[in-house]
Design a protein around this motif. Structure first.
Motif, PDB file in Angstrom:
ATOM      1  N   GLU A  97       0.819  -1.214   0.000  1.00  0.00           N
ATOM      2  CA  GLU A  97       0.000   0.000   0.000  1.00  0.00           C
ATOM      3  C   GLU A  97       0.853   1.265   0.000  1.00  0.00           C
ATOM      4  O   GLU A  97       0.498   2.268  -0.623  1.00  0.00           O
ATOM      5  CB  GLU A  97      -0.912   0.019   1.231  1.00  0.00           C
ATOM      6  N   PHE A  98       1.978   1.194   0.716  1.00  0.00           N
ATOM      7  CA  PHE A  98       2.811   2.386   0.907  1.00  0.00           C
ATOM      8  C   PHE A  98       4.262   2.028   0.589  1.00  0.00           C
ATOM      9  O   PHE A  98       4.928   1.337   1.361  1.00  0.00           O
ATOM     10  CB  PHE A  98       2.684   2.900   2.336  1.00  0.00           C
ATOM     11  N   THR A  99       4.750   2.516  -0.542  1.00  0.00           N
ATOM     12  CA  THR A  99       6.078   2.134  -1.014  1.00  0.00           C
ATOM     13  C   THR A  99       7.178   3.022  -0.436  1.00  0.00           C
ATOM     14  O   THR A  99       6.965   4.208  -0.164  1.00  0.00           O
ATOM     15  CB  THR A  99       6.140   2.177  -2.555  1.00  0.00           C
ATOM     16  N   SER A 100       8.352   2.418  -0.288  1.00  0.00           N
ATOM     17  CA  SER A 100       9.558   3.148   0.112  1.00  0.00           C
ATOM     18  C   SER A 100      10.371   3.598  -1.097  1.00  0.00           C
ATOM     19  O   SER A 100      11.365   4.310  -0.936  1.00  0.00           O
ATOM     20  CB  SER A 100      10.442   2.253   0.998  1.00  0.00           C
ATOM     21  N   GLU A 101       9.971   3.172  -2.287  1.00  0.00           N
ATOM     22  CA  GLU A 101      10.844   3.312  -3.452  1.00  0.00           C
ATOM     23  C   GLU A 101      10.735   4.652  -4.169  1.00  0.00           C
ATOM     24  O   GLU A 101      11.014   4.746  -5.364  1.00  0.00           O
ATOM     25  CB  GLU A 101      10.611   2.139  -4.407  1.00  0.00           C
ATOM     26  N   ARG A 102      10.351   5.700  -3.435  1.00  0.00           N
ATOM     27  CA  ARG A 102      10.464   7.060  -3.967  1.00  0.00           C
ATOM     28  C   ARG A 102      11.126   7.984  -2.949  1.00  0.00           C
ATOM     29  O   ARG A 102      11.287   9.170  -3.199  1.00  0.00           O
ATOM     30  CB  ARG A 102       9.085   7.597  -4.356  1.00  0.00           C
ATOM     31  N   GLY A 103      11.499   7.405  -1.818  1.00  0.00           N
ATOM     32  CA  GLY A 103      12.105   8.180  -0.751  1.00  0.00           C
ATOM     33  C   GLY A 103      11.391   7.932   0.557  1.00  0.00           C
ATOM     34  O   GLY A 103      10.181   7.690   0.583  1.00  0.00           O
ATOM     35  N   THR A 104      12.136   7.984   1.666  1.00  0.00           N
ATOM     36  CA  THR A 104      11.570   7.616   2.963  1.00  0.00           C
ATOM     37  C   THR A 104      11.774   8.681   4.040  1.00  0.00           C
ATOM     38  O   THR A 104      11.367   8.472   5.184  1.00  0.00           O
ATOM     39  CB  THR A 104      12.195   6.299   3.468  1.00  0.00           C
ATOM     40  N   VAL A 105      12.406   9.793   3.699  1.00  0.00           N
ATOM     41  CA  VAL A 105      12.590  10.865   4.672  1.00  0.00           C
ATOM     42  C   VAL A 105      12.012  12.152   4.102  1.00  0.00           C
ATOM     43  O   VAL A 105      12.056  12.373   2.880  1.00  0.00           O
ATOM     44  CB  VAL A 105      14.078  11.052   5.048  1.00  0.00           C
ATOM     45  N   PRO A 106      11.451  13.008   4.938  1.00  0.00           N
ATOM     46  CA  PRO A 106      10.739  14.183   4.424  1.00  0.00           C
ATOM     47  C   PRO A 106      11.623  15.193   3.710  1.00  0.00           C
ATOM     48  O   PRO A 106      11.109  16.031   2.973  1.00  0.00           O
ATOM     49  CB  PRO A 106      10.097  14.790   5.686  1.00  0.00           C
ATOM     50  N   THR A 107      12.932  15.125   3.897  1.00  0.00           N
ATOM     51  CA  THR A 107      13.811  16.025   3.150  1.00  0.00           C
ATOM     52  C   THR A 107      13.777  15.727   1.651  1.00  0.00           C
ATOM     53  O   THR A 107      14.224  16.547   0.846  1.00  0.00           O
ATOM     54  CB  THR A 107      15.269  15.917   3.655  1.00  0.00           C
ATOM     55  N   HIS A 108      13.244  14.542   1.278  1.00  0.00           N
ATOM     56  CA  HIS A 108      13.120  14.187  -0.140  1.00  0.00           C
ATOM     57  C   HIS A 108      11.764  14.591  -0.720  1.00  0.00           C
ATOM     58  O   HIS A 108      11.519  14.348  -1.913  1.00  0.00           O
ATOM     59  CB  HIS A 108      13.293  12.678  -0.332  1.00  0.00           C
ATOM     60  N   LEU A 109      10.879  15.151   0.087  1.00  0.00           N
ATOM     61  CA  LEU A 109       9.539  15.461  -0.388  1.00  0.00           C
ATOM     62  C   LEU A 109       9.591  16.335  -1.642  1.00  0.00           C
ATOM     63  O   LEU A 109      10.250  17.369  -1.670  1.00  0.00           O
ATOM     64  CB  LEU A 109       8.748  16.188   0.703  1.00  0.00           C
ATOM     65  N   GLY A 110       8.885  15.874  -2.676  1.00  0.00           N
ATOM     66  CA  GLY A 110       8.819  16.638  -3.914  1.00  0.00           C
ATOM     67  C   GLY A 110       9.848  16.242  -4.944  1.00  0.00           C
ATOM     68  O   GLY A 110       9.749  16.614  -6.112  1.00  0.00           O
ATOM     69  N   THR A 111      10.857  15.486  -4.538  1.00  0.00           N
ATOM     70  CA  THR A 111      11.900  15.020  -5.459  1.00  0.00           C
ATOM     71  C   THR A 111      12.167  13.560  -5.179  1.00  0.00           C
ATOM     72  O   THR A 111      12.646  13.225  -4.087  1.00  0.00           O
ATOM     73  CB  THR A 111      13.205  15.820  -5.290  1.00  0.00           C
ATOM     74  N   ASP A 112      11.867  12.693  -6.113  1.00  0.00           N
ATOM     75  CA  ASP A 112      12.094  11.269  -5.886  1.00  0.00           C
ATOM     76  C   ASP A 112      13.557  11.001  -5.597  1.00  0.00           C
ATOM     77  O   ASP A 112      14.454  11.575  -6.234  1.00  0.00           O
ATOM     78  CB  ASP A 112      11.657  10.459  -7.105  1.00  0.00           C
ATOM     79  N   ASP A 113      13.807  10.127  -4.626  1.00  0.00           N
ATOM     80  CA  ASP A 113      15.162   9.749  -4.245  1.00  0.00           C
ATOM     81  C   ASP A 113      15.855   9.083  -5.434  1.00  0.00           C
ATOM     82  O   ASP A 113      15.367   8.085  -5.974  1.00  0.00           O
ATOM     83  CB  ASP A 113      15.081   8.775  -3.065  1.00  0.00           C
ATOM     84  N   VAL A 114      16.994   9.646  -5.839  1.00  0.00           N
ATOM     85  CA  VAL A 114      17.709   9.101  -7.006  1.00  0.00           C
ATOM     86  C   VAL A 114      18.229   7.700  -6.744  1.00  0.00           C
ATOM     87  O   VAL A 114      18.523   6.948  -7.688  1.00  0.00           O
ATOM     88  CB  VAL A 114      18.872  10.025  -7.427  1.00  0.00           C
ATOM     89  N   ALA A 115      18.354   7.337  -5.468  1.00  0.00           N
ATOM     90  CA  ALA A 115      18.855   6.001  -5.129  1.00  0.00           C
ATOM     91  C   ALA A 115      17.729   5.021  -4.812  1.00  0.00           C
ATOM     92  O   ALA A 115      17.997   3.904  -4.365  1.00  0.00           O
ATOM     93  CB  ALA A 115      19.802   6.094  -3.938  1.00  0.00           C
ATOM     94  N   ALA A 116      16.487   5.436  -5.045  1.00  0.00           N
ATOM     95  CA  ALA A 116      15.354   4.558  -4.754  1.00  0.00           C
ATOM     96  C   ALA A 116      15.461   3.255  -5.537  1.00  0.00           C
ATOM     97  O   ALA A 116      15.842   3.253  -6.711  1.00  0.00           O
ATOM     98  CB  ALA A 116      14.049   5.263  -5.090  1.00  0.00           C
ATOM     99  N   GLY A 117      15.140   2.166  -4.873  1.00  0.00           N
ATOM    100  CA  GLY A 117      15.245   0.850  -5.494  1.00  0.00           C
ATOM    101  C   GLY A 117      16.609   0.219  -5.349  1.00  0.00           C
ATOM    102  O   GLY A 117      16.792  -0.953  -5.660  1.00  0.00           O
ATOM    103  N   VAL A 118      17.587   1.015  -4.879  1.00  0.00           N
ATOM    104  CA  VAL A 118      18.944   0.508  -4.650  1.00  0.00           C
ATOM    105  C   VAL A 118      19.335   0.693  -3.190  1.00  0.00           C
ATOM    106  O   VAL A 118      19.757  -0.245  -2.521  1.00  0.00           O
ATOM    107  CB  VAL A 118      19.967   1.224  -5.567  1.00  0.00           C
ATOM    108  N   LEU A 119      19.215   1.916  -2.700  1.00  0.00           N
ATOM    109  CA  LEU A 119      19.508   2.215  -1.309  1.00  0.00           C
ATOM    110  C   LEU A 119      18.625   1.362  -0.408  1.00  0.00           C
ATOM    111  O   LEU A 119      17.420   1.272  -0.615  1.00  0.00           O
ATOM    112  CB  LEU A 119      19.255   3.708  -1.051  1.00  0.00           C
ATOM    113  N   LEU A 120      19.218   0.728   0.598  1.00  0.00           N
ATOM    114  CA  LEU A 120      18.502  -0.229   1.433  1.00  0.00           C
ATOM    115  C   LEU A 120      17.247   0.375   2.040  1.00  0.00           C
ATOM    116  O   LEU A 120      16.190  -0.263   2.082  1.00  0.00           O
ATOM    117  CB  LEU A 120      19.435  -0.737   2.538  1.00  0.00           C
TER     118      LEU A 120
END
Length: 416
Positions: free
Chosen positions: A71-94
């Motif tokens: 329901e709720f994915t981690s693969e766009r970023g997991t900390v609010p400092t990333h809000l609005g910009t998908d984490d470039v390491a998503a899908g790789v960073l643990l």
């Protein structure tokens, strides 16, 4: 941020800004979370720049958001400092990866961090804690929050395979990642601070791996072990090792110092709790759990809704960002009676979610619990009293709840 809430007040939820850094540096978010849990358990906020997010504040909803990756994915970023910009390491960073890949990378690392596995480190940790506390027994002012920043590196550096000469630099860099607006760590702008710290940490792990490959050296360290992990039968690339190593360094260094200082501050404010723990050392493991609940150093984590999701009486739209407020969940009166009381005899303190919940439950939780138990065993055995020697200063961050300064004066305990 204040861990003991002030008096209740009228709160206009339409004007609340949960990303207001002053709220955490000099303010008091707990009364706001109290009202949100009661009146708006799903809260929507639009920032001035147009970014938007939904918040959940109740214990059960926080667990659902963190616990269900479908329901709720981690693969766009997991900390609010990333809000609005998908984490470039998503899908790789643990930390920004969902199962099954997350599980495939995590499981072999977790085998080295079980409660049984870390038990062998207890004597070493006790020696480290004893050396750490010794200067505080000289009777001079000791800034616990400032000094404690280095404590996790002193404990985990050997486990990770990081030489002592690098600990201070890495602690500074991990603090820059998690509190990029705090004046103690800010370098230029917040964006520059994040960019510098991310680059330096990833480069450090890359260089560490490169050196190990060149020398052919092997040891039993966690970073060395990461080099042998094979998710899906394929070895990790050096880039993947560097990103996962970066994630491990963050997890190792960031929250424990603030749990230490926040719990000690709670004991200073409540000398009867200090005396109770000192009189009955069997309470120390529960003191640790209550300290974790009370401080909730990792104040929140973020996820993204995969589809339109109904939760807490409302709907989060597909791809909507949702912030799960751990600091609020751990003060939910539906779970914890008198949640704003610090009580080391609390019967269900271990239900706290300070380590997160679900697939991303903190991999280092057994080591952290061991470190905190040893810390408070040694502190209570050696210190007869602890008093404030100045006003605490709180971290300027809406992600990590902590302190930058906690000046104390301690007296030696005269009798064991």
């Amino acid at each position: 941020m204040r861990l003991t809430p002030g008096a209740g007040r009228d709160i206009d939820l339409d004007s609340v800004d949960l990303f207001d850094l002053d709220l955490y540096t000099s303010g008091d978010p707990h009364p706001i979370w109290d009202v949100m849990r009661e009146k708006a358990p799903l809260h929507h906020q639009v920032l001035p720049d147009g970014r938007e997010f939904w918040s959940v504040t109740r214990y059960e909803d926080v667990c659902r958001v963190l616990g269900d990756h479908r329901e709720f994915t981690s693969e766009r970023g997991t900390v609010p400092t990333h809000l609005g910009t998908d984490d470039v390491a998503a899908g790789v960073l643990l930390t920004s990866t969902d199962p099954p890949r997350h599980t495939e990378v995590r499981r072999p690392l977790g085998s080295k961090l079980t409660a049984r596995a870390v038990k062998s480190w207890e004597d070493s940790i006790r020696g480290t804690v004893t050396r750490f506390l010794q200067p505080a027994l000289d009777g001079e002012t000791f800034d616990l929050a400032e000094k404690a920043l280095l404590l996790p590196a002193m404990v985990t550096g050997p486990l990770l395979g990081i030489p002592a000469k690098d600990w201070e630099e890495l602690v500074q860099l991990t603090a820059m990642v998690t509190a990029p607006s705090d004046p103690h760590f800010l370098q230029g702008s917040e964006a520059a601070t994040l960019a510098i710290s991310h680059h330096e940490l990833v480069t450090y792990v890359k260089d560490w791996v490169k050196e190990r490959r060149a020398s052919g050296g092997e040891d039993d360290s966690l970073l060395q072990h990461l080099m042998s992990v094979r998710p899906g039968g394929e070895a990790l690339s050096d880039e993947e090792i560097a990103l996962d190593g970066y994630s491990i360094l963050l997890g190792a260094n960031v929250t424990t110092p603030h749990t230490v200082s926040g719990t000690v501050h709670a004991l200073i404010e409540r000398p009867e709790q200090f005396a109770k723990a000192q009189a009955d050392p069997t309470l120390i493991p529960n003191l640790v759990e209550e300290g974790l609940r009370w401080t909730s150093a990792a104040c929140n984590f973020m996820r993204y809704a995969v589809d339109d999701i109904e939760i807490a009486g409302g709907t989060i739209p597909a791809r909507g960002a949702v912030v799960a407020w751990i600091g609020s969940a751990n003060r939910d009166s539906a779970q914890f009676t008198d949640p704003h009381d610090f009580d080391i005899t609390r019967s269900n303190a271990k239900r706290q979610v300070a380590f997160g919940y679900g697939p991303h439950f903190c991999i280092g939780a057994p080591l952290t619990r061991l470190t905190l138990r040893v810390f408070f065993e040694e502190l209570l055995q050696r210190f007869g009293s602890i008093d404030l020697a100045g006003e605490p200063e709180h971290l300027r961050s809406y992600f990590i709840a902590g302190m930058t300064h906690l000046p104390i004066v301690a007296e030696k305990r005269l009798t064991p």
